[in-house]
Design an enzyme around this catalytic site. Structure first.
Site, short mmCIF file in Angstrom:
data_model
loop_
_atom_site.label_atom_id
_atom_site.label_comp_id
_atom_site.label_asym_id
_atom_site.label_seq_id
_atom_site.Cartn_x
_atom_site.Cartn_y
_atom_site.Cartn_z
N ARG A 174 0.83 -1.22 0.00
CA ARG A 174 0.00 0.00 0.00
C ARG A 174 0.85 1.26 0.00
NH1 ARG A 174 -5.05 0.45 2.77
NH2 ARG A 174 -4.37 2.10 4.15
N ARG A 178 8.77 6.87 -4.09
CA ARG A 178 8.80 7.96 -5.07
C ARG A 178 10.21 8.45 -5.34
NH1 ARG A 178 4.61 10.69 -1.69
NH2 ARG A 178 2.64 9.71 -2.28
N ARG A 252 -6.91 -7.60 14.34
CA ARG A 252 -5.93 -6.81 15.06
C ARG A 252 -6.65 -5.59 15.62
NH1 ARG A 252 -1.55 -7.86 17.85
NH2 ARG A 252 0.19 -6.43 17.50
N ARG A 282 2.56 4.69 16.16
CA ARG A 282 2.56 6.03 15.59
C ARG A 282 1.94 7.03 16.56
NH1 ARG A 282 -1.77 4.88 10.59
NH2 ARG A 282 -3.54 4.38 11.88
N GLU A 302 -0.81 5.08 19.46
CA GLU A 302 -1.50 3.83 19.09
C GLU A 302 -0.67 2.62 19.48
OE1 GLU A 302 -2.89 3.66 15.03
OE2 GLU A 302 -3.63 5.71 15.15
N TYR A 350 -9.45 -5.37 4.19
CA TYR A 350 -8.80 -4.13 4.59
C TYR A 350 -9.32 -3.01 3.67
CZ TYR A 350 -4.32 -1.92 6.15
OH TYR A 350 -3.33 -1.14 6.71
N ASP A 352 -10.47 0.89 2.78
CA ASP A 352 -10.45 2.29 3.17
C ASP A 352 -11.87 2.84 3.11
OD1 ASP A 352 -7.71 2.63 3.74
OD2 ASP A 352 -7.26 2.63 1.60
P1 FAD Z 1 -16.92 0.22 10.85
O1 FAD Z 1 -16.52 1.63 10.72
O2 FAD Z 1 -16.05 -0.71 11.63
O3 FAD Z 1 -18.39 0.20 11.46
C1 FAD Z 1 -19.02 -0.97 11.85
C2 FAD Z 1 -20.01 -0.63 12.95
O4 FAD Z 1 -20.82 -1.79 13.21
C3 FAD Z 1 -19.35 -0.29 14.28
O5 FAD Z 1 -19.80 0.97 14.73
C4 FAD Z 1 -19.76 -1.41 15.22
O6 FAD Z 1 -20.00 -0.97 16.54
C5 FAD Z 1 -21.05 -1.88 14.59
N1 FAD Z 1 -21.37 -3.28 14.89
C6 FAD Z 1 -20.59 -4.36 14.65
N2 FAD Z 1 -21.23 -5.49 15.03
C7 FAD Z 1 -22.43 -5.12 15.51
C8 FAD Z 1 -23.53 -5.84 16.06
N3 FAD Z 1 -23.51 -7.18 16.16
N4 FAD Z 1 -24.61 -5.15 16.48
C9 FAD Z 1 -24.63 -3.79 16.36
N5 FAD Z 1 -23.62 -3.05 15.84
C10 FAD Z 1 -22.54 -3.72 15.42
N6 FAD Z 1 -9.80 4.55 5.96
C11 FAD Z 1 -9.40 5.59 5.18
O7 FAD Z 1 -9.94 5.78 4.07
N7 FAD Z 1 -8.43 6.46 5.59
C12 FAD Z 1 -7.80 6.31 6.79
O8 FAD Z 1 -6.93 7.10 7.13
C13 FAD Z 1 -8.20 5.23 7.63
N8 FAD Z 1 -7.60 5.06 8.83
C14 FAD Z 1 -7.99 4.02 9.62
C15 FAD Z 1 -7.36 3.88 10.87
C16 FAD Z 1 -7.73 2.84 11.70
C17 FAD Z 1 -7.05 2.70 13.04
C18 FAD Z 1 -8.73 1.91 11.29
C19 FAD Z 1 -9.12 0.76 12.19
C20 FAD Z 1 -9.36 2.06 10.06
C21 FAD Z 1 -8.99 3.11 9.21
N9 FAD Z 1 -9.61 3.31 7.98
C22 FAD Z 1 -9.22 4.35 7.17
C23 FAD Z 1 -10.68 2.40 7.48
C24 FAD Z 1 -12.09 2.86 7.87
O9 FAD Z 1 -12.19 2.92 9.27
C25 FAD Z 1 -13.07 1.83 7.29
O10 FAD Z 1 -12.98 1.79 5.88
C26 FAD Z 1 -14.51 2.15 7.63
O11 FAD Z 1 -14.70 2.49 8.96
C27 FAD Z 1 -15.35 0.92 7.29
O12 FAD Z 1 -16.70 1.19 7.56
P2 FAD Z 1 -17.68 0.04 8.04
O13 FAD Z 1 -19.00 0.67 8.24
O14 FAD Z 1 -17.58 -1.11 7.10
O15 FAD Z 1 -17.08 -0.49 9.43
N1 UDP Z 2 4.24 0.10 7.14
C1 UDP Z 2 5.55 0.00 7.61
N2 UDP Z 2 6.17 1.12 8.06
C2 UDP Z 2 5.58 2.33 8.08
C3 UDP Z 2 4.26 2.44 7.59
C4 UDP Z 2 3.63 1.31 7.13
O1 UDP Z 2 6.10 -1.10 7.65
O2 UDP Z 2 6.20 3.30 8.54
C5 UDP Z 2 3.55 -1.13 6.70
C6 UDP Z 2 2.80 -1.76 7.89
O3 UDP Z 2 2.81 -3.16 7.74
C7 UDP Z 2 1.40 -1.18 7.72
C8 UDP Z 2 1.27 -1.17 6.20
O4 UDP Z 2 2.58 -0.83 5.72
O5 UDP Z 2 0.42 -1.96 8.37
C9 UDP Z 2 0.25 -0.21 5.64
O6 UDP Z 2 0.53 1.09 6.11
P1 UDP Z 2 -0.58 2.19 6.30
O7 UDP Z 2 0.09 3.41 6.80
O8 UDP Z 2 -1.38 2.29 5.05
O9 UDP Z 2 -1.46 1.53 7.46
P2 UDP Z 2 -2.88 1.94 8.10
O10 UDP Z 2 -2.98 3.43 8.07
O11 UDP Z 2 -3.90 1.24 7.29
O12 UDP Z 2 -2.77 1.39 9.49
#
Ligand code: FAD
Ligand code: UDP
Length: 371
Positions: A174, A178, A252, A282, A302, A350, A352
Site C-alpha cells: 500500500r 517515489r 488486530r 505512531r 497507538e 482491509y 479504506d
Molecule cells: P466500521 O466503521 O467498523 O463500522 C461498523 C459498525 O458496526 C461499528 O460501529 C460497530 O460498533 C457496529 N457493529 C458491529 N457489530 C455489531 C452488532 N452485532 N450489532 C450492532 N452493531 C454492530 N480509511 C481511510 O480511508 N483512511 C484512513 O486514514 C483510515 N484510517 C484508519 C485507521 C484505523 C485505526 C482503522 C481501524 C481504520 C482506518 N480506515 C481508514 C478504514 C475505515 O475505518 C473503514 O474503511 C470504515 O470504517 C469501514 O466502515 P464500516 O461501516 O464497514 O465499518
Molecule cells: N508500514 C511499515 N512502516 C511504516 C508504515 C507502514 O512497515 O512506517 C507497513 C505496515 O505493515 C502497515 C502497512 O505498511 O500496516 C500499511 O501502512 P498504512 O500506513 O497504510 O497503514 P494503516 O494506516 O492502514 O494502518
C-alpha cells in the site's frame, strides 16, 4: 421502534449509514439502523476531547479517493478542508519522509541525488523478485534490504505481531515509493477532510424521515423483534454473525491513548511512525489536518493489540481460507434469508473509507432487485 422496516441495518459505520441513506433517498425504503456503540460513524467517529478539540477516536482517518462520484455525493452533506497528510518515520533519532522519496533516499544514504541517480541507486539495492508473494518480498523488490530493515520490519512486527513475510503483499504494498520530493502520504486525486468532521457529515446523512437510529443496540438483542420486509444488511464481524461456527477469525486491534499538550504544536506533521522505538506504532497530532486554531493540542498514541474491538482483518494466507468458509455460509444466508454482508468487518477485507462507501453504493441495485 418500527418492528417491520424495509431494511434492518446492523452497524452505523460508513457502510451502514450510506446504505440507509441511499436506500431512503433513491428507493424510498425505511430502515432501522442499529449500532452497539453509543455513537454513529463506526471507526470514523470524531468527537470533542475533554479540552474541546476535535479528535479521531479510533485513529486518524485521512479521506483520500480517486472517485469523483463519491466526493460529489458526500458534498451534499459536508463542505471540505483541503488536507495534507504528511508522515515522517523516526529512525536513529532522525525523522525521514514516508513514503520513501528523494529526500528520504538522500538522508538515508547521505548523498545528494537527482531522480535518475536515485532510481539507479535503488535499482542496485532492489532484490530481483518478479512476482512478490508477501510483504517482505514486495518491499525488497522495491527498495532493497537496507530501507526494508530501517522502515518496514519493525513497524510491521509491532502493528501486526507478524513478520512481513507472513502477510499478503498488499499490506506493505500500500505504501508508495517515489523519486520526487512529494511528501504526501498518498497519491489520490482528492485528499480532503469533512469541514465539520465525519460525525457531523454522517449526522446529516441520517437526518431522513425514513431512517430510525437505535444506538447501544446489538443485533443479537433485536434480531428476533425486528422483521425487515426487504433485507438485512449486516456490517459487523462475519465470524460473530455465525457464532464462530468455523472458528475465530483473527483481528488486530489498537489501544489509543490521548494526551493534551499545552503547546500549540507538538510534532512537525500529522503523523510520526516509530519502526523501532517505543511500544506504540505512531503518534498523531490531528490538528494538522482538522486545522483547528488553538493554543493546546491533543496527540494520540497507538498501541497494537490482539485484545479489544476488531479493527483490522489480518491479511494472511490461512485467514483467507477461514474467511472463504464463512463467505460460503454468507452466500447461503443472502440467498435464503436476504441477509447481505457488507464492509470491513463483514467482508473481512482491509477497506479504506472510500472503498467501503463504494461497496455500500453498489449494494443498492441488489436491494432494488428484491422489490
Ligand atoms: P466500521 O466503521 O467498523 O463500522 C461498523 C459498525 O458496526 C461499528 O460501529 C460497530 O460498533 C457496529 N457493529 C458491529 N457489530 C455489531 C452488532 N452485532 N450489532 C450492532 N452493531 C454492530 N480509511 C481511510 O480511508 N483512511 C484512513 O486514514 C483510515 N484510517 C484508519 C485507521 C484505523 C485505526 C482503522 C481501524 C481504520 C482506518 N480506515 C481508514 C478504514 C475505515 O475505518 C473503514 O474503511 C470504515 O470504517 C469501514 O466502515 P464500516 O461501516 O464497514 O465499518
Ligand atoms: N508500514 C511499515 N512502516 C511504516 C508504515 C507502514 O512497515 O512506517 C507497513 C505496515 O505493515 C502497515 C502497512 O505498511 O500496516 C500499511 O501502512 P498504512 O500506513 O497504510 O497503514 P494503516 O494506516 O492502514 O494502518
Amino acid at each position: 421502534m418500527n418492528t417491520s422496516p424495509d431494511l434492518l441495518i446492523v452497524g452505523a459505520g460508513p457502510s451502514g449509514i450510506i446504505t440507509a441513506e441511499r436506500a431512503a433517498s433513491l428507493l424510498g425504503l425505511t430502515s432501522v439502523l442499529i449500532d452497539r456503540r453509543n455513537h454513529i460513524g463506526g471507526n470514523c467517529y470524531d468527537t470533542a476531547f475533554a479540552n474541546g478539540q476535535l479528535i479521531h477516536r479510533y485513529g486518524p482517518h485521512y479521506f483520500r479517493t480517486d472517485n469523483d462520484a463519491i466526493v460529489a455525493y458526500l458534498s451534499k452533506f459536508t463542505g471540505w478542508l483541503p488536507a495534507r497528510y504528511v508522515v515522517r518515520a523516526l529512525y536513529n533519532n532522525e525523522l525521514y519522509p514516508l513514503p520513501v522519496n528523494l529526500t528520504t533516499l538522500e538522508k538515508f544514504y547521505r548523498t545528494a541525488h537527482t531522480p535518475e541517480s536515485a532510481e539507479a541507486l535503488l535499482a542496485s539495492e532492489r532484490e530481483d523478485i518478479a512476482d512478490p508473494r508477501n510483504s517482505e518480498e514486495v518491499v525488497l523488490s522495491r527498495v532493497g534490504r537496507k530501507l526494508y530493515e530501517a522502515f518496514y520490519v519493525g513497524y510491521t512486527l509491532k502493528q501486526w505481531n507478524k513478520h512481513p513475510r507472513e502477510l499478503d503483499a498488499s499490506v506493505c504494498g500500500r505504501v508508495a515509493v517515489r523519486f520526487n520530493r512529494n511528501d504526501a502520504y498518498v497519491d489520490h486525486k482528492h485528499q480532503v477532510m469533512p469541514r465539520d468532521g465525519y460525525t457531523r457529515m454522517f449526522e446529516k446523512m441520517l437526518d431522513n424521515k425514513n431512517i430510525e437510529l437505535r444506538l447501544q443496540t446489538s443485533y443479537r438483542e433485536i434480531n428476533e423483534a425486528v422483521t425487515p420486509r426487504v433485507a438485512t444488511i449486516y456490517t459487523g464481524p462475519i465470524d460473530e454473525y455465525f457464532h464462530y461456527r468455523m472458528g475465530k477469525l483473527p483481528w488486530r486491534s489498537l489501544k489509543f491513548e490521548f494526551r493534551v499538550s499545552p503547546r500549540e504544536w507538538v510534532q512537525p506533521c500529522v503523523q510520526i511512525n516509530y519502526p523501532w522505538d517505543y511500544d506504540y506504532t505512531r503518534t498523531v497530532e490531528i490538528k494538522h489536518v482538522t486545522q483547528e486554531k488553538r493554543r493546546d493540542s491533543v496527540v494520540s498514541f497507538e498501541y497494537p493489540t490482539d485484545q479489544g474491538e476488531p479493527y483490522y482483518p489480518v491479511p494472511a494466507g490461512e485467514n483467507h481460507r477461514l474467511y472463504q468458509n464463512y463467505l460460503a455460509l454468507a452466500q447461503e444466508e443472502t440467498k435464503n434469508k436476504r441477509v447481505f454482508f457488507l464492509g470491513r468487518l463483514a467482508q473481512y477485507t482491509y477497506l479504506d473509507m472510500d472503498d467501503s462507501m463504494e461497496r455500500a453504493m453498489a449494494l443498492i441495485p441488489a436491494i432494488r432487485n428484491l422489490l
